[in-house]
Design an enzyme around this catalytic site. Structure first.
Site, PDB file in Angstrom:
ATOM      1  N   TYR A 141     -27.115  -8.740 -22.565  1.00  0.00           N
ATOM      2  CA  TYR A 141     -27.437 -10.170 -22.535  1.00  0.00           C
ATOM      3  C   TYR A 141     -26.909 -10.734 -21.222  1.00  0.00           C
ATOM      4  O   TYR A 141     -25.768 -10.477 -20.844  1.00  0.00           O
ATOM      5  CB  TYR A 141     -26.758 -10.871 -23.717  1.00  0.00           C
ATOM      6  CG  TYR A 141     -26.971 -12.365 -23.766  1.00  0.00           C
ATOM      7  CD1 TYR A 141     -28.205 -12.902 -24.117  1.00  0.00           C
ATOM      8  CD2 TYR A 141     -25.935 -13.246 -23.468  1.00  0.00           C
ATOM      9  CE1 TYR A 141     -28.403 -14.282 -24.170  1.00  0.00           C
ATOM     10  CE2 TYR A 141     -26.115 -14.628 -23.518  1.00  0.00           C
ATOM     11  CZ  TYR A 141     -27.359 -15.136 -23.874  1.00  0.00           C
ATOM     12  OH  TYR A 141     -27.553 -16.496 -23.925  1.00  0.00           O
ATOM     13  N   ASP A 236     -23.208  -7.475 -13.902  1.00  0.00           N
ATOM     14  CA  ASP A 236     -22.941  -8.737 -14.596  1.00  0.00           C
ATOM     15  C   ASP A 236     -21.541  -8.642 -15.199  1.00  0.00           C
ATOM     16  O   ASP A 236     -21.340  -8.022 -16.253  1.00  0.00           O
ATOM     17  CB  ASP A 236     -24.006  -8.970 -15.677  1.00  0.00           C
ATOM     18  CG  ASP A 236     -23.771 -10.271 -16.440  1.00  0.00           C
ATOM     19  OD1 ASP A 236     -22.736 -10.926 -16.188  1.00  0.00           O
ATOM     20  OD2 ASP A 236     -24.616 -10.620 -17.283  1.00  0.00           O
ATOM     21  N   LYS A 264     -16.902 -17.441 -17.372  1.00  0.00           N
ATOM     22  CA  LYS A 264     -15.816 -17.347 -18.370  1.00  0.00           C
ATOM     23  C   LYS A 264     -14.421 -17.482 -17.753  1.00  0.00           C
ATOM     24  O   LYS A 264     -14.009 -18.584 -17.409  1.00  0.00           O
ATOM     25  CB  LYS A 264     -15.969 -16.054 -19.182  1.00  0.00           C
ATOM     26  CG  LYS A 264     -17.331 -16.033 -19.933  1.00  0.00           C
ATOM     27  CD  LYS A 264     -17.388 -15.022 -21.024  1.00  0.00           C
ATOM     28  CE  LYS A 264     -18.758 -14.883 -21.611  1.00  0.00           C
ATOM     29  NZ  LYS A 264     -18.944 -15.423 -22.931  1.00  0.00           N
TER      30      LYS A 264
HETATM   31  C1  LIG Z   1     -22.545 -10.591 -19.790  1.00  0.00           C
HETATM   32  C2  LIG Z   1     -23.000 -12.006 -19.894  1.00  0.00           C
HETATM   33  N1  LIG Z   1     -23.813 -12.514 -18.949  1.00  0.00           N
HETATM   34  C3  LIG Z   1     -24.228 -13.780 -18.986  1.00  0.00           C
HETATM   35  C4  LIG Z   1     -23.861 -14.614 -20.022  1.00  0.00           C
HETATM   36  C5  LIG Z   1     -24.326 -16.036 -20.040  1.00  0.00           C
HETATM   37  O1  LIG Z   1     -23.252 -16.874 -19.767  1.00  0.00           O
HETATM   38  P1  LIG Z   1     -23.311 -18.428 -20.203  1.00  0.00           P
HETATM   39  O2  LIG Z   1     -23.238 -18.447 -21.684  1.00  0.00           O
HETATM   40  O3  LIG Z   1     -22.084 -19.014 -19.541  1.00  0.00           O
HETATM   41  O4  LIG Z   1     -24.562 -18.993 -19.665  1.00  0.00           O
HETATM   42  C6  LIG Z   1     -23.029 -14.132 -21.020  1.00  0.00           C
HETATM   43  C7  LIG Z   1     -22.607 -14.999 -22.137  1.00  0.00           C
HETATM   44  O5  LIG Z   1     -21.929 -14.627 -23.042  1.00  0.00           O
HETATM   45  C8  LIG Z   1     -22.571 -12.796 -20.959  1.00  0.00           C
HETATM   46  O6  LIG Z   1     -21.781 -12.274 -21.890  1.00  0.00           O
END
Ligand SMILES: Cc1ncc(COP(=O)(O)O)c(C=O)c1O
Length: 422
Positions: A141, A236, A264
């Site tokens: 995700y 990511d 985060k």
């Molecule tokens: C690995 C990863 N990338 C991107 C995101 C998206 O981040 P956001 O919820 O701050 O848009 C998340 C969210 O949990 C994530 O775990």
């Protein structure tokens, strides 16, 4: 107002009563508690219940709730700076700190969420390579950007939907999906369409199909394929950055990305995101280059101050990571032992400070297909049992548990004692 009153009234004004779907306790028999206050390893709800928190805002609160240095930074900054829409010194301080302490980040651009970071990194990769296609992995995700909502993890997986209505076919036409930890599935895509592939985006340790670490040979293999075909490798690290190690998941593997995304922890619990990497790529962003990306709130002073307080505290106390690793190890051992004692099909996947306890007959979980075979009903019952006993875990089998520096041996013992009663 009590938990139930607030949640019921919230449903009148917010879809499902929430602002992000996993919070609604999809598929569970109870409603979510409404959290009022946090302190250290604990959170408290409106009914006066106290929980040991293993969600930690889905990762950011690695220092625990209301860390004194983060709170002080937020308060002091708010006295003079809330938002200007101009450059401030705090942006330089955080950017310089990240670029000088994290490998493979020559330059960085601040944004406001993980989604913004990943979608902007993909746009930059497309702009630099002048190619359109990207490869993502089933079960990973990267936020709610249209182009990522194909076999996505997290809430998409919890709600058991293949993608999302509202995403035009054209938006996902250039998204190729490969199998996590399966190099052949990636090779096949490159052999057929290598000249059109701009980038691979991957969670180095996946945290959104439950925690599933990548295998080292697989990660090195995709690095080599990207180099061979001239594609950009995007790690990511929204979830894993500053979490599985200060220097992120890339430091556990020694594999070099071209671009990295963060969010985060780097915002200390405030809305944040960033993407960075090779200077020659980052210099293609406006105003230096042609790839356009902007944001009114990007680099907001209060967010920068909270982020800087968090990451510098972590950097100055690297022993926190071994301390948290031991807590994770304690919970893992307890869960595995109790699973054996009780004949439960427990598989624990852990990357130091993030982990998932799967209820899975397969004996291992290394990809999306294996994760999907987990017994979500049994996990749901386990979750509700733990919550009633005062342990807050992710309300979905396909999310992680996050350790913070305020967790202690006593919390591990409480966890084990309660799990043994399940
Ligand atoms: C690995 C990863 N990338 C991107 C995101 C998206 O981040 P956001 O919820 O701050 O848009 C998340 C969210 O949990 C994530 O775990």
């Amino acid at each position: 107002m009590r938990n139930s009153d607030i949640f019921n009234e919230s449903k009148k004004y917010m879809p499902g009563g929430v602002n992000s779907p996993v919070r609604a306790y999809v598929g569970l028999t109870i409603d979510p508690p409404i959290i009022k206050k946090g302190s250290g390893a604990y959170i408290y709800d409106e009914d006066g219940n106290k929980y040991v928190d293993f969600i930690n805002a889905w990762g950011p609160m690695i220092l625990g709730h209301q860390d004194e240095d983060v709170v002080k930074a937020i308060k002091e900054t708010a006295e003079n700076e809330i938002a200007f829409g101009t450059q401030t010194e705090l942006e330089l301080k955080l950017a310089k700190h990240i670029c000088t302490t994290i490998d493979n980040v020559d330059m960085i651009r601040m944004v406001n969420s993980g989604t913004e970071a990943t979608m902007s990194a993909v746009k930059l990769a497309r702009g630099c390579t002048k190619r359109d296609k990207i490869i993502k992995f089933a079960g990973c995700y990267h936020g709610h950007f249209d182009g990522f909502l194909v076999q996505a993890g997290s809430g998409v997986m919890t709600s058991n939907i293949p993608g999302s209505p509202g995403v035009p076919e054209g938006s996902i036409a250039n998204t190729l999906v490969a199998k996590y930890n399966d190099l052949d599935s990636v090779k096949e895509l490159f052999e057929k369409q290598g000249e059109q592939i701009a980038a691979i985006i991957i969670e180095v340790v996946a945290g959104n199909m439950g925690v599933v670490p990548a295998k080292k040979e697989f990660l090195q293999g995709i690095r080599d394929l990207c180099t061979k075909y001239g594609a950009i490798l995007i790690f990511d690290e929204v979830m894993t950055g500053f979490r599985v190690a200060y220097k992120g998941a890339q430091s556990l593997y020694g594999v070099k990305p071209d671009l990295v995304t963060f969010a985060k922890i780097m915002g200390g619990g405030l809305p944040c995101g960033a993407y960075g990497g090779r200077r020659d790529l980052m210099e293609q962003l406006t105003p230096l280059g042609p790839v356009y990306q902007a944001g009114t709130m990007s680099g907001n002073p209060i967010v920068m101050a909270a982020g800087l307080a968090s990451v510098t505290k972590l950097y100055n106390n690297l022993s926190y990571y071994d301390q948290m690793d031991k807590i994770g190890e304690g919970i893992q051992k307890a869960a595995e032992e109790i699973g054996k004692e009780k004949g439960l099909p427990i598989v624990v996947n852990r990357a130091r400070t993030m982990m998932t306890i799967f209820f899975n007959e397969g004996g291992k979980v290394t990809n999306y297909d294996e994760a999907k075979k987990s017994d979500v009903k049994l996990y749901g019952r386990f979750f509700e049992h733990m919550l009633k006993g005062g342990i807050m875990m992710a309300p979905s089998q396909f999310e992680g548990m996050f350790i913070c520096v305020k967790h202690t041996k006593e919390h591990v013992e409480k966890f084990a004692e309660l799990m043994r009663k399940f």
